[in-house]
Scaffold this motif. Structure first.
Motif, PDB file in Angstrom:
ATOM      1  N   GLY A   1       0.804  -1.220   0.000  1.00 37.94           N
ATOM      2  CA  GLY A   1       0.000   0.000   0.000  1.00 37.94           C
ATOM      3  C   GLY A   1       0.836   1.267   0.000  1.00 37.94           C
ATOM      4  O   GLY A   1       0.441   2.288  -0.576  1.00 37.94           O
ATOM      5  N   PHE A   2       2.012   1.197   0.637  1.00 34.33           N
ATOM      6  CA  PHE A   2       2.816   2.409   0.805  1.00 34.33           C
ATOM      7  C   PHE A   2       3.775   2.689  -0.357  1.00 34.33           C
ATOM      8  O   PHE A   2       3.900   3.834  -0.788  1.00 34.33           O
ATOM      9  CB  PHE A   2       3.616   2.340   2.106  1.00 34.33           C
TER      10      PHE A   2
ATOM     11  N   PHE B   1       6.312  17.908   8.000  1.00 34.62           N
ATOM     12  CA  PHE B   1       4.990  17.323   7.811  1.00 34.62           C
ATOM     13  C   PHE B   1       4.121  18.183   6.893  1.00 34.62           C
ATOM     14  O   PHE B   1       2.919  17.940   6.783  1.00 34.62           O
ATOM     15  CB  PHE B   1       4.283  17.124   9.156  1.00 34.62           C
ATOM     16  N   ASP B   2       4.691  19.190   6.240  1.00 33.29           N
ATOM     17  CA  ASP B   2       3.939  19.999   5.282  1.00 33.29           C
ATOM     18  C   ASP B   2       3.592  19.138   4.070  1.00 33.29           C
ATOM     19  O   ASP B   2       4.402  18.330   3.617  1.00 33.29           O
ATOM     20  CB  ASP B   2       4.760  21.207   4.808  1.00 33.29           C
ATOM     21  N   ALA B   3       2.411  19.288   3.547  1.00 29.21           N
ATOM     22  CA  ALA B   3       1.969  18.633   2.308  1.00 29.21           C
ATOM     23  C   ALA B   3       2.061  17.107   2.377  1.00 29.21           C
ATOM     24  O   ALA B   3       2.604  16.472   1.482  1.00 29.21           O
ATOM     25  CB  ALA B   3       2.773  19.160   1.118  1.00 29.21           C
ATOM     26  N   ILE B   4       1.502  16.542   3.431  1.00 28.29           N
ATOM     27  CA  ILE B   4       1.461  15.082   3.552  1.00 28.29           C
ATOM     28  C   ILE B   4       0.334  14.565   2.656  1.00 28.29           C
ATOM     29  O   ILE B   4      -0.793  15.052   2.740  1.00 28.29           O
ATOM     30  CB  ILE B   4       1.208  14.664   5.024  1.00 28.29           C
ATOM     31  N   PRO B   5       0.628  13.571   1.818  1.00 26.36           N
ATOM     32  CA  PRO B   5      -0.417  13.019   0.950  1.00 26.36           C
ATOM     33  C   PRO B   5      -1.586  12.451   1.769  1.00 26.36           C
ATOM     34  O   PRO B   5      -1.392  11.910   2.859  1.00 26.36           O
ATOM     35  CB  PRO B   5       0.299  11.902   0.181  1.00 26.36           C
ATOM     36  N   GLU B   6      -2.769  12.557   1.208  1.00 22.54           N
ATOM     37  CA  GLU B   6      -3.972  12.069   1.858  1.00 22.54           C
ATOM     38  C   GLU B   6      -3.845  10.580   2.175  1.00 22.54           C
ATOM     39  O   GLU B   6      -3.246   9.827   1.415  1.00 22.54           O
ATOM     40  CB  GLU B   6      -5.166  12.301   0.921  1.00 22.54           C
ATOM     41  N   ASP B   7      -4.386  10.175   3.291  1.00 26.41           N
ATOM     42  CA  ASP B   7      -4.418   8.793   3.751  1.00 26.41           C
ATOM     43  C   ASP B   7      -3.089   8.283   4.301  1.00 26.41           C
ATOM     44  O   ASP B   7      -2.992   7.106   4.671  1.00 26.41           O
ATOM     45  CB  ASP B   7      -4.908   7.826   2.663  1.00 26.41           C
ATOM     46  N   LEU B   8      -2.056   9.110   4.347  1.00 26.36           N
ATOM     47  CA  LEU B   8      -0.813   8.700   4.999  1.00 26.36           C
ATOM     48  C   LEU B   8      -0.799   9.286   6.405  1.00 26.36           C
ATOM     49  O   LEU B   8      -1.401  10.325   6.662  1.00 26.36           O
ATOM     50  CB  LEU B   8       0.409   9.153   4.204  1.00 26.36           C
ATOM     51  N   GLU B   9      -0.092   8.634   7.298  1.00 27.99           N
ATOM     52  CA  GLU B   9      -0.065   9.060   8.692  1.00 27.99           C
ATOM     53  C   GLU B   9       1.321   9.552   9.070  1.00 27.99           C
ATOM     54  O   GLU B   9       2.298   9.290   8.364  1.00 27.99           O
ATOM     55  CB  GLU B   9      -0.493   7.902   9.583  1.00 27.99           C
TER      56      GLU B   9
END
Length: 160
Positions: free
Chosen positions: A36-37, A83-91
């Motif tokens: 998934g990652f 942590f700026d602009a972290i893709p959606e659904d990632l933690e």
């Protein structure tokens, strides 16, 4: 004799995917997280380096009380500058600063398991070091492939 180094790590940030696992399901959960990652790597803009982290966040790890069904948080991720602009659904996860025992390992997954067990059951209890309550992880180079018989990786164990 096992070769190791002690690294004083500053706090650092991880972006990735996580799931609950235990020592019985760890291989399956890790594989699912990686599938998934890894395709999402290209979406992460603030990568610190090309290494992937396979990380275990234990509630309270003590090898003397080892139980294969004890659950922990399993992560597959990468270190990022911000942590700026972290893709959606990632933690996200911040690893606190502290000392780590770092062991260079080369071999297969079954050999890794034997080495990991030796470190925790024999070497660490006889050493001057004590486990610290921070995540444990492996740093995997871009060439890492679990199907290979000979992989290079670094084992990072939190110590105090």
């Amino acid at each position: 004799m096992m070769k190791y180094k002690i690294v004083e790590a500053r706090a650092f940030n991880i972006v990735g995917l996580k799931a609950d696992a235990n020592f019985v399901t760890n291989g399956q959960v890790t594989s699912q997280l990686a599938r998934g990652f890894m395709p999402r790597l290209k979406d992460i803009k603030s990568l610190k380096d090309p290494y992937t982290l396979s990380l275990q966040k234990y509630e309270d790890f003590n090898f003397k009380n080892f139980n294969p069904s004890t659950s922990f948080e399993k992560w597959i991720g990468v270190e990022v500058d911000t942590f700026d602009a972290i893709p959606e659904d990632l933690e996200t996860l911040t690893i606190p600063s502290g000392n780590y025992l770092v062991i260079d390992f080369k071999g297969s997954i079954p050999e890794f398991i034997k080495q990991w067990q030796y470190i925790h059951s024999t070497w660490l209890p006889k050493s001057e070091f004590e486990l610290d309550h921070r995540p444990h992880f492996e740093r995997l180079p871009p060439s890492y492939n679990p199907a290979n018989q000979d992989n290079d990786e670094e084992i990072w164990i939190p110590i105090k």
